[in-house]
Design a protein around this motif. Structure first.
Motif, PDB file in Angstrom:
ATOM      1  N   GLU A   1     -80.885  17.206  58.546  1.00 48.38           N
ATOM      2  CA  GLU A   1     -79.833  17.999  59.164  1.00 48.38           C
ATOM      3  C   GLU A   1     -79.747  19.336  58.437  1.00 48.38           C
ATOM      4  N   ARG A   2     -79.235  20.347  59.103  1.00 47.02           N
ATOM      5  CA  ARG A   2     -79.222  21.698  58.522  1.00 47.02           C
ATOM      6  C   ARG A   2     -78.504  21.779  57.179  1.00 47.02           C
ATOM      7  N   ASP A   3     -77.409  21.013  57.035  1.00 41.72           N
ATOM      8  CA  ASP A   3     -76.625  21.109  55.804  1.00 41.72           C
ATOM      9  C   ASP A   3     -77.173  20.220  54.687  1.00 41.72           C
ATOM     10  N   HIS A   4     -78.362  19.632  54.893  1.00 48.45           N
ATOM     11  CA  HIS A   4     -78.972  18.792  53.859  1.00 48.45           C
ATOM     12  C   HIS A   4     -80.398  19.255  53.544  1.00 48.45           C
ATOM     13  N   VAL A   5     -80.685  20.538  53.797  1.00 49.08           N
ATOM     14  CA  VAL A   5     -82.063  21.010  53.640  1.00 49.08           C
ATOM     15  C   VAL A   5     -82.563  20.895  52.202  1.00 49.08           C
ATOM     16  N   ILE A   6     -81.680  21.124  51.227  1.00 48.65           N
ATOM     17  CA  ILE A   6     -82.123  21.088  49.834  1.00 48.65           C
ATOM     18  C   ILE A   6     -82.617  19.695  49.441  1.00 48.65           C
ATOM     19  N   GLU A   7     -82.171  18.668  50.188  1.00 49.87           N
ATOM     20  CA  GLU A   7     -82.614  17.307  49.896  1.00 49.87           C
ATOM     21  C   GLU A   7     -84.125  17.156  50.108  1.00 49.87           C
ATOM     22  N   GLY A   8     -84.662  17.936  51.037  1.00 50.84           N
ATOM     23  CA  GLY A   8     -86.105  17.891  51.266  1.00 50.84           C
ATOM     24  C   GLY A   8     -86.869  18.384  50.044  1.00 50.84           C
ATOM     25  N   PHE A   9     -86.380  19.452  49.453  1.00 53.81           N
ATOM     26  CA  PHE A   9     -87.010  19.982  48.244  1.00 53.81           C
ATOM     27  C   PHE A   9     -86.922  18.974  47.097  1.00 53.81           C
ATOM     28  N   GLU A  10     -85.761  18.359  46.969  1.00 55.35           N
ATOM     29  CA  GLU A  10     -85.560  17.382  45.888  1.00 55.35           C
ATOM     30  C   GLU A  10     -86.495  16.176  46.060  1.00 55.35           C
ATOM     31  N   LYS A  11     -86.657  15.730  47.318  1.00 62.65           N
ATOM     32  CA  LYS A  11     -87.527  14.579  47.580  1.00 62.65           C
ATOM     33  C   LYS A  11     -88.982  14.898  47.223  1.00 62.65           C
ATOM     34  N   PHE A  12     -89.466  16.043  47.705  1.00 66.50           N
ATOM     35  CA  PHE A  12     -90.855  16.391  47.427  1.00 66.50           C
ATOM     36  C   PHE A  12     -91.067  16.677  45.936  1.00 66.50           C
ATOM     37  N   THR A  13     -90.026  17.164  45.262  1.00 66.07           N
ATOM     38  CA  THR A  13     -90.121  17.365  43.813  1.00 66.07           C
ATOM     39  C   THR A  13     -90.324  16.027  43.113  1.00 66.07           C
ATOM     40  N   GLN A  14     -89.600  15.006  43.583  1.00 64.55           N
ATOM     41  CA  GLN A  14     -89.750  13.667  43.002  1.00 64.55           C
ATOM     42  C   GLN A  14     -91.120  13.074  43.307  1.00 64.55           C
TER      43      GLN A  14
END
Length: 651
Positions: free
Chosen positions: A237-250
Motif C-alpha cells: 500500500e502507498r503508506d507502507h512503501v518503506i517496508e519494501g526497502f526494509e524487507k529487501f535489506t533483510q
C-alpha cells in the motif's frame, strides 16, 4: 511405403523447410513465404512431432551473421529511473498517485531490451544512451534465462537486466575479478559467443511493453508464462512503501544476486499512463538506492556529540560489523527526531549502511530492543540547559561550551589550512585558557605551547610558524573559516567574486543575495544574519589577518573584452566550456559563477536541448527588470571572439 515411413519423411521435410525459412526470415531478413504459410508448417510439425528439436530453434539462429555491437535504435526510449535516498523522498513520491505499489530488487547488472515478433526473439540490445544501444542478440541467445520463442504472436518488448549470480561469480572472484557487474558487462560483449556463454549469465525480466495486462503484477505474471524466471517482488500500500526497502535489506545478504537498491512502480497501468514521464525518467517509478555496503548489528548505547554550532548530535554505538572491508562500531543517528521516527531502542537489531562506502549510517530497525533511548536535558559537554528547535537539540551556551569552542577552532584551522592543530593541541590550549577564539591563534607564543603535554620546543615553534603563514587569507577562504551557517565553499566564492572586498561583503543585504542565481531566501537570510552576528570576531581577526581580494584571472584588466563578464550554460559544440572560459579571459573578460545584475553576457551552448536552464531563467528575469545583461548564442560568441582577436591584432 508404410504410413509411418511417410510421416517420418514428412517430418524430415517439414524440419528442413522450417529451418530454411527461419534462416531466411530472421538471419537474412528475406522471407520467401508469408507468415501464415510459415505458421502452417510449424503447426503441422507440432501435430506430427511435438518434441522436434526444430520447434525450440525458431528465432535468430545461433550462427546468424549478426554484427555484435551494431547500433540499434530503441522504439521507445529506455529512460533512467529517478532516484531517492531518504524515506521522506520515497513517501513524497508515493503521495503523487493512487493505488498499490510494486517493489522489486534493483539488479546491479546491464539493462537489456528483448524484441519479440511473432513469438520469436528478433533483437536483443543494451540500453546504450537510452535512445540507441548495441545489438547483442548473438550472445543473449546463449543465456538460458532468455527464451528464443515465447507463446504469443503479438509484437512485444521485454526489458530486464543481464546479471551474474553470486554463486557463479564465486569462481571468478577466486581468480581475482573485482565484481559481478563489471564481469557481466565484459562477458555480454565477447566477440566469441561460446566465450560469452562460459560466463553463465542470467536475465531478470521486469517490464513488458505491448501487453494487455492492466497492472504491473499482471505483466510480471505474464512474463513467467512466457518462460522467464520469476522476479522477487512485493505488493504494498502507498503508506507502507518503506517496508519494501526494509524487507529487501533483510533479504539482501541471502540473495544470489547483487542489488543496489529497490525499484518501486505504480501497479495500475492506467495510473502509470496518467503520470507519464519526463525526458529523463518515468514519473510512475523510482529507485530507492542503497548507499553502500550494508549489515545488521545490535545497538548498545547512544553517545551525544556537541558540534561547533552547539548542535548536540546522537551517535549509535553498535556491536562490531564489517562494512566494505572496514569494522564499524559507530554510526550516525542525525538528530533526536530520527530516533523517534525509527522507534529506536537499546538492544535493537539495526541495519547499517556505509553511505558512499565511507560514513556509517543507521538505516532502520529489524528487531526492536527493550530499553528506551534517553534524550539529554543538559549539554553533555558543559552542563548547560538543552534547548530544542524542531528536529534538533542545542547547547544553550555554545560560546562558552568547551566542545563547541574546540569545534569552532578546529573548523577555522582546517579551513585556512593551518596544519598541526589537532584535537589534542586544541584541548590543551583551551584548558590553559590560551585558545578560546580563532583570534587567539595569532597571539600564541611557542613558550606557552611547549608546556603542553607531548609538545616541546620543536613542535611549539613549528605550530607558531604555521600560524604566521596564515596571516594573509583570500577573501573566500576567510569567509568560510568563520563557520557561518550556509556560508560554505559555493556561497563564499560567489560573494568574493562579486564584491571583491570584505567591507563590501559586510554591507550586502538579503535582497541583493536573492538576486543571485542559486542563492535562495533561507541562504540569504542565514548569511546576512551570520555575518552581522560574527562582526565582533571579524573585527578582532582583522587586527591580525590581511584579507586579500580574489586573484585576477588571466587577461583580466586589459584586452578588447576588458570590463565585460561572462557566464556559460549548456554544452558547447565548437569547443569545451572550459576552453571558452579560457578564451574570453585571455581577451580581458571576467568569468563569473552565477547570473547577477552585474553580468554582461550569458552564453548558451549550441548543444542545448530540453527546458531552459536555471541560469537562462535567472537572466530573463533580470533582463525583464531592466538589467543590461544579454543572452548570446554560441555562434554570437564565436563572432565576438573573432572580432576581438581582429581588433587585438590591429592594435
Amino acid at each position: 511405403m508404410s504410413k509411418s515411413t511417410k510421416e517420418k519423411a514428412e517430418i524430415e521435410s517439414l524440419e528442413s523447410a522450417i529451418r530454411h525459412h527461419n534462416h531466411l526470415y530472421w538471419d537474412k531478413a528475406a522471407p520467401e513465404i508469408s507468415d501464415v504459410d510459415y505458421d502452417k508448417l510449424v503447426r503441422r510439425l507440432k501435430d506430427l512431432s511435438p518434441d522436434s528439436a526444430v520447434l525450440s530453434e525458431m528465432g535468430p539462429s545461433k550462427d546468424a551473421p549478426r554484427v555484435l555491437g551494431e547500433a540499434f535504435r530503441h522504439k521507445e526510449p529506455m529512460l533512467s529511473l529517478d532516484k531517492c535516498y531518504e524515506p521522506a523522498e520515497l513517501e513524497q513520491w508515493a503521495a503523487s498517485f493512487e493505488g498499490r505499489v510494486v517493489a522489486m530488487p534493483k539488479f546491479d547488472g546491464i539493462a537489456c531490451a528483448l524484441h519479440y515478433e511473432d513469438g520469436r526473439l528478433k533483437v536483443a540490445a543494451t540500453r546504450g544512451d537510452g535512445s540507441v544501444g548495441d545489438d547483442i542478440t548473438v550472445n543473449v541467445l546463449e543465456i538460458k534465462d532468455v527464451p528464443a520463442t515465447i507463446p504469443t504472436k503479438e509484437t512485444v518488448e521485454v526489458r530486464g537486466e543481464i546479471y551474474m549470480r553470486l554463486s557463479v561469480f564465486a569462481k571468478f572472484k577466486a581468480a581475482g575479478m573485482a565484481n559481478p557487474r563489471n564481469l557481466t558487462a565484459g562477458a555480454i560483449k565477447q566477440k566469441d559467443k561460446s566465450k560469452s556463454a562460459a560466463y553463465e549469465l542470467s536475465f531478470a525480466a521486469y517490464d513488458l511493453i505491448g501487453t494487455r495486462a492492466d497492472s504491473q503484477v499482471g505483466e510480471l505474471e505474464e512474463l513467467v508464462r512466457f518462460g522467464f524466471a520469476k522476479v522477487d517482488y512485493l505488493v504494498l500500500e502507498r503508506d507502507h512503501v518503506i517496508e519494501g526497502f526494509e524487507k529487501f535489506t533483510q533479504w539482501r545478504p541471502n540473495l544470489d544476486y547483487e542489488i543496489d537498491g529497490v525499484v518501486y512502480k505504480v501497479d495500475a497501468i492506467k495510473e502509470q499512463r496518467r503520470l507519464g514521464q519526463t525526458s529523463h525518467h518515468p514519473r510512475f517509478a523510482i529507485a530507492y538506492k542503497f548507499q553502500g555496503d550494508s549489515g545488521v548489528s545490535i545497538l548498545r548505547q547512544v553517545e551525544w556529540s556537541v558540534a561547533r554550532t552547539g548542535a548536540i548530535t546522537p551517535v549509535a554505538i553498535v556491536d562490531p560489523v564489517n562494512l566494505s572491508g572496514v569494522t564499524v562500531t559507530r554510526a550516525s543517528l542525525h538528530n533526536v527526531a530520527f530516533i523517534g521516527n525509527l522507534g529506536l531502542t537499546l538492544g535493537a537489531h539495526v541495519t547499517l549502511v556505509r553511505r558512499g562506502g565511507v560514513i556509517p549510517n543507521l538505516e532502520n530497525v529489524t528487531v526492536p530492543g527493550t530499553d528506551p533511548v534517553v534524550i539529554p536535558e543538559q549539554c553533555p559537554s558543559c552542563g548547560s540547559v538543552v534547548r530544542r528547535d524542531r528536529d534538533f537539540i542545542f547547547c544553550s551556551k555554545p560560546s562558552t561550551c568547551k566542545s563547541a569552542v574546540i569545534g569552532q577552532l578546529a573548523h577555522y584551522a582546517a579551513t585556512i589550512g593551518m596544519l598541526g592543530f589537532g584535537d589534542a593541541i586544541l584541548e590543551h590550549g583551551y584548558n590553559a585558557e590560551l585558545l578560546r577564539s580563532p583570534v587567539d591563534f595569532y597571539t600564541l607564543r611557542w613558550e606557552d605551547i611547549a608546556k603542553f603535554e607531548r609538545s616541546g620546543e620543536k613542535i611549539a615553534k613549528k605550530l607558531v610558524a604555521e600560524v604566521d603563514k596564515k596571516r594573509s587569507l583570500e577573501l573566500a577562504t576567510f569567509l568560510r573559516a568563520l563557520g557561518i551557517s550556509e556560508l560554505g565553499k559555493h556561497v563564499s566564492a560567489i560573494l568574493a567574486d562579486r564584491y571583491r572586498t570584505l567591507d563590501a561583503v559586510l554591507q550586502v543585504t538579503e535582497e541583493e543575495l536573492l538576486e543571485t542565481h542559486s542563492i535562495g531566501a533561507s541562504i540569504a537570510k542565514s548569511v546576512v544574519a551570520g555575518l552581522a552576528e560574527a562582526r565582533p570576531l571579524i573585527d578582532a581577526l582583522r587586527a591580525h589577518v590581511t584579507i586579500v581580494a580574489p586573484a585576477h584571472h588571466e587577461g583580466e584588466g586589459g584586452g578588447p573584452l576588458a570590463g565585460l563578464s561572462f557566464v556559460f550554460t549548456g554544452k558547447m559544440v565548437a569547443f569545451s566550456r572550459s576552453e571558452a572560459e579560457k578564451r574570453v579571459r585571455a581577451l580581458g573578460a571576467a568569468v563569473l559563477s552565477s547570473v547577477t545584475k552585474q553580468l554582461t553576457y550569458l552564453v548558451v551552448g549550441a548543444d542545448k536541448s530540453g527546458p531552459k536552464s536555471t541560469k537562462e531563467k535567472a537572466a530573463e528575469k533580470l533582463i525583464g527588470q531592466g538589467a543590461p545583461l544579454k543572452v548570446l548564442s554560441e555562434d554570437e560568441l564565436l563572432a565576438m571572439l573573432e572580432g576581438a582577436r581582429t581588433h587585438e591584432s590591429r592594435s
